[in-house]
Write a protein that holds these residues in place. Structure first.
Motif, PDB file in Angstrom:
ATOM      1  N   MET A  84      -5.219   0.300   1.348  1.00  0.00           N
ATOM      2  CA  MET A  84      -4.412  -0.863   1.695  1.00  0.00           C
ATOM      3  C   MET A  84      -3.452  -0.746   2.875  1.00  0.00           C
ATOM      4  O   MET A  84      -3.368  -1.935   3.424  1.00  0.00           O
ATOM      5  N   LEU A 104     -11.913  -3.791  -2.237  1.00  0.00           N
ATOM      6  CA  LEU A 104     -11.023  -3.057  -2.947  1.00  0.00           C
ATOM      7  C   LEU A 104     -10.510  -3.683  -4.371  1.00  0.00           C
ATOM      8  O   LEU A 104     -10.572  -2.978  -5.183  1.00  0.00           O
ATOM      9  N   VAL A 132      -6.617   3.888  -3.078  1.00  0.00           N
ATOM     10  CA  VAL A 132      -6.335   2.545  -2.608  1.00  0.00           C
ATOM     11  C   VAL A 132      -5.108   2.064  -2.143  1.00  0.00           C
ATOM     12  O   VAL A 132      -4.950   1.158  -1.412  1.00  0.00           O
ATOM     13  N   VAL A 165      -0.809  -4.699  -7.516  1.00  0.00           N
ATOM     14  CA  VAL A 165      -1.777  -4.409  -6.735  1.00  0.00           C
ATOM     15  C   VAL A 165      -2.878  -5.677  -6.572  1.00  0.00           C
ATOM     16  O   VAL A 165      -2.966  -6.218  -5.444  1.00  0.00           O
ATOM     17  N   ALA A 186      -1.387  -1.142 -11.049  1.00  0.00           N
ATOM     18  CA  ALA A 186      -2.632  -1.742 -10.769  1.00  0.00           C
ATOM     19  C   ALA A 186      -2.629  -3.298 -10.912  1.00  0.00           C
ATOM     20  O   ALA A 186      -3.374  -3.771 -10.022  1.00  0.00           O
ATOM     21  N   ILE A 190      -7.753   7.647  -7.736  1.00  0.00           N
ATOM     22  CA  ILE A 190      -7.975   5.981  -7.291  1.00  0.00           C
ATOM     23  C   ILE A 190      -6.824   5.453  -6.644  1.00  0.00           C
ATOM     24  O   ILE A 190      -7.143   4.750  -5.752  1.00  0.00           O
ATOM     25  N   CYS A 222     -13.201  -2.576  -6.996  1.00  0.00           N
ATOM     26  CA  CYS A 222     -12.920  -1.404  -7.075  1.00  0.00           C
ATOM     27  C   CYS A 222     -11.946  -1.040  -8.135  1.00  0.00           C
ATOM     28  O   CYS A 222     -11.908  -0.079  -9.080  1.00  0.00           O
ATOM     29  N   GLU A 223     -10.781  -1.542  -7.928  1.00  0.00           N
ATOM     30  CA  GLU A 223      -9.619  -1.627  -8.977  1.00  0.00           C
ATOM     31  C   GLU A 223     -10.169  -2.103 -10.371  1.00  0.00           C
ATOM     32  O   GLU A 223      -9.705  -1.658 -11.088  1.00  0.00           O
ATOM     33  N   GLY A 250       0.980  -1.425   0.090  1.00  0.00           N
ATOM     34  CA  GLY A 250       0.049  -0.017  -0.153  1.00  0.00           C
ATOM     35  C   GLY A 250       0.904   1.310   0.023  1.00  0.00           C
ATOM     36  O   GLY A 250       0.760   2.090  -0.638  1.00  0.00           O
TER      37      GLY A 250
END
Length: 215
Positions: free
Chosen positions: A50, A79, A46, A191, A188, A42, A82-83, A3
């Motif tokens: 995180m 999460l 995130v 993550v 992204a 965003i 959303c990602e 994060g």
């Protein structure tokens, strides 16, 4: 830690001099399109969430709390959803971002070439684009001609670049945003992979705690 890394990358992209110089410009009453920053915000959200959720998972694992681990898993699922939604949105709008910025530049360039350009900040907007991206003119033809009769609009090295490489601003804008979106995409994906492992491991640990409590 993941994060924190994501948050750091997002903050760097948010305060990068090239994008901030361009996307904070204003032409009369019209603001430069800032769609690009939606993806950055965003990522910042995130990354911050995180870090908090990661702390929640660590504390839950130390305390061997099924409740905390279940909450951790639920937050990860939200999460992750959303990602995925943000990734789909970014893929759909990736070409629109550069297109909007190029249209904004074209309007400023046209105003800067006209006599009434002194009554607005069209000239200042164009010079910011040219100095930030080291380009001149919306296309290759204008990049070659403009420095010859409007030296005040283009960087001094733009004429030399015209004969050695493509220095039109449309291409430079495409390169700028495609490069930034590429970094966002990598972050992204990293993550998403970490989240999948976290969800699997949290469920394994939660099940292990539940089974051990029977004995």
């Amino acid at each position: 830690l993941a994060g924190g890394i994501i948050l750091g990358v997002a903050l760097w992209l948010r305060h990068d001099s090239q994008t901030t110089n361009i996307l904070y410009l204003q032409l009369g009453d019209k603001q430069a399109p800032s769609t690009f920053y939606v993806g950055i915000y965003i990522l910042i959200a995130v990354g911050a969430v995180m870090m908090f959720v990661g702390f929640l998972g660590c504390y839950g694992a130390i305390q061997e709390s099924q409740c905390l681990l279940g909450t951790f898993f639920t937050c990860l699922v939200i999460l992750f959803a959303c990602e995925v939604a943000a990734g789909i949105w970014g893929f759909v709008n990736k070409d629109q971002i550069a297109k909007d910025v190029k249209q904004f530049y074209d309007q400023a360039f046209q105003q800067a070439l006209m006599a009434e350009s002194e009554t607005n900040n069209g000239k200042a907007v164009v010079k910011t684009f040219h100095e930030t991206l080291h380009c001149c003119g919306p296309d290759s033809a204008m990049a070659a001609i403009t420095p010859l009769w409007r030296e005040d609009l283009c960087p001094k090295d733009s004429l030399l670049k015209t004969f050695t490489e493509s220095s039109n601003c449309h291409k430079k804008i495409d390169e700028l945003f495609s490069g930034k979106l590429y970094l966002i995409g990598i972050a992204a994906i990293v993550v998403a992979v970490i989240m999948i492992f976290e969800m699997i491991l949290s469920m394994v640990l939660c099940c292990g705690i539940r089974n051990s409590s029977v004995y």
